[in-house]
Enzyme design. Sequence first.
Site, PDB file in Angstrom:
ATOM      1  N   HIS A 186      48.239  40.385  35.680  1.00 37.20           N
ATOM      2  CA  HIS A 186      48.778  41.927  34.997  1.00 37.20           C
ATOM      3  C   HIS A 186      49.679  42.464  35.906  1.00 37.20           C
ATOM      4  CE1 HIS A 186      46.438  44.558  37.815  1.00 37.20           C
ATOM      5  NE2 HIS A 186      45.590  43.448  37.704  1.00 37.20           N
ATOM      6  N   CYS A 214      41.531  39.618  39.864  1.00 33.22           N
ATOM      7  CA  CYS A 214      42.484  39.301  38.912  1.00 33.22           C
ATOM      8  C   CYS A 214      43.888  39.072  39.891  1.00 33.22           C
ATOM      9  CB  CYS A 214      42.647  40.756  38.124  1.00 33.22           C
ATOM     10  SG  CYS A 214      41.461  40.516  36.701  1.00 33.22           S
TER      11      CYS A 214
END
Length: 446
Positions: free
Chosen positions: A346, A365
Site C-alpha cells: 500500500h 504490511c
Amino acid sequence: MLKLTRLALILAAAAAPFPSAASVPGAPDDPYSLPAGGEQGLDMAVVDADAMPQEPEQASDDAAAAMPAEQWSGAPVDLMRPVHPLYTELRRALVRYQLDWGGLPKVFVPDNGPMMALGTTDRRALLLRQRLGLGAPDPLAPTSSPLFDGALEQRLKNFQAAHGLPVDGKAGAATLAALNRGTDYYRQRILLNMERARRLPAPGTANAAKYILVDAAAARLWMYEEGRPVGSMKVVVGTPQSPTPMMAALMRYANVNPFWNIPPDLVQKTVAPNVIAHGVKYLADKRYEVLDTWESDAKVINPATVDWKAVAAGTQELRVRQLPGGANFMGEIKFMLPNHYGIYLHDTPAKALFGQDERHLSNGCVRLEDARRLARWVFGDMPRASSPDAEQRVDLKQPIPVYITYLTAGITPEGRLAFASDTYGRDGQLLARFDPLGPQPSGGGR
C-alpha cells in the site's frame, strides 16, 4: 572447489520431508502450508497454488551423501534446469568471496579496548593485520610509527564493503565481530540465500513473465518481466515483533482511496486510550469510524455506546477504520493479494521513512515508496475512483504473482555482493538447526 558443509548437504538433500511451519518450535501459527519438503525461513508459504514457482529439483539423501565433498560447488543438482538469475549471481559471488576472504588466517582480535583507526599504536592492530592477510609493518620504520597504517585502513575498508558494514576504515565493535565470526559463517549465509533464490521463478517457466518480488530483509521491491528486473523501489516492512511473512500469492485487485482497517492491537494500545483521554472527538479528528463486525456488510455504530475501557483492557475487540482521503494511512491505493496474514502492498503518507536505512517499521504490511509507479506498471495508468472520498475496487485483468522472500545476501545494481542484517533471526535459526556449532549471531547489515 568448495567443500560440502553439513549445511549444504542438508539443503541439497531434501527428500525427507522437513517439518511444517506449524511444527517448528517457536514458529508462528501458519494457516498456509509450505511446499513439499519445505523449511520455515527458507521456503515461501503457499497462499495461492497458482502463484508457486516450479519446485526446485531435489537430491535424494543417498545421492547427496555420495557426492564427493571436493566436487560440490554450489550448483543446482541439474545443471540443465533454469534457475532465477539471482541464484546464478550469488553462486558467482560465493566463488569470489571464497577467493577474496576464505583463505585468510583465523586470528581472533579481542574487542577489549578503544576503537582502532588510522594512526593507532594499539598492539591489537598486529592481530588485525594478521587476520586481514597483511604482514607486519615495515621493520625499518621508526618504533614510534603507528601499527595501523594506510595499508591496513584500506584493507579494512575492503572487508567492510564486502560484509555490509559501514565503510569507515575503523575497527569498531561491529567490524571486529564480523572479523571474528570468520568466513565460514558468511559463506553459509550465502548458501542459505542461494536456496531462497532457487525457489523464485526461473526465466521461461510458469509465472516468470511478470511478477513482483519483495525482499523483506533489504526492504526493497522489484518488478520483473521475462526474468529481468525492470524497476525497483524502497519499501517499509514489518518490525522484528511483526515480521513480514515469506509467501507466494496473487495480486488480484486494488482498492483506490482505501479505508484503513486499524489492526485490533493498535485499537487497544492507541485508539482506545486516546478516546478515554480525549473523548469521541478524537475519532472525528482522525476521521475514524467504528463498525459492528468485520464482515463486508458491517454497519457503522455510535462510538459513545462502546465500552472503551474494555477495549483498552483487551477484553473486547473492536473494528475501527479510517475514512478514505486526507491523511489516510493507506494513502491513495492498496494492492490486494488476499491472504489470512492480512498482508498487502500500500501507499503511505509517511514518505520520510524511505530516507532511512533501517525500514523494518510496519505492522507487517509492505508500504511503497512510489505506489503510483507500481500502479502504472500493474494497470498501465494510475486508476481513479469515481469520488475522492469513496473506496473503489479495481480488478486486474490477469492476476500478478507476488513473492515475498528474505534475502540477507544479495547483489547490488553494481554487481557487488551485499549482506543485509538478519533482522527477523531466520538465518540464525536455520544455522542453529543445521550447524553443529550451534546458534550464530545475526551479523552485520547494510
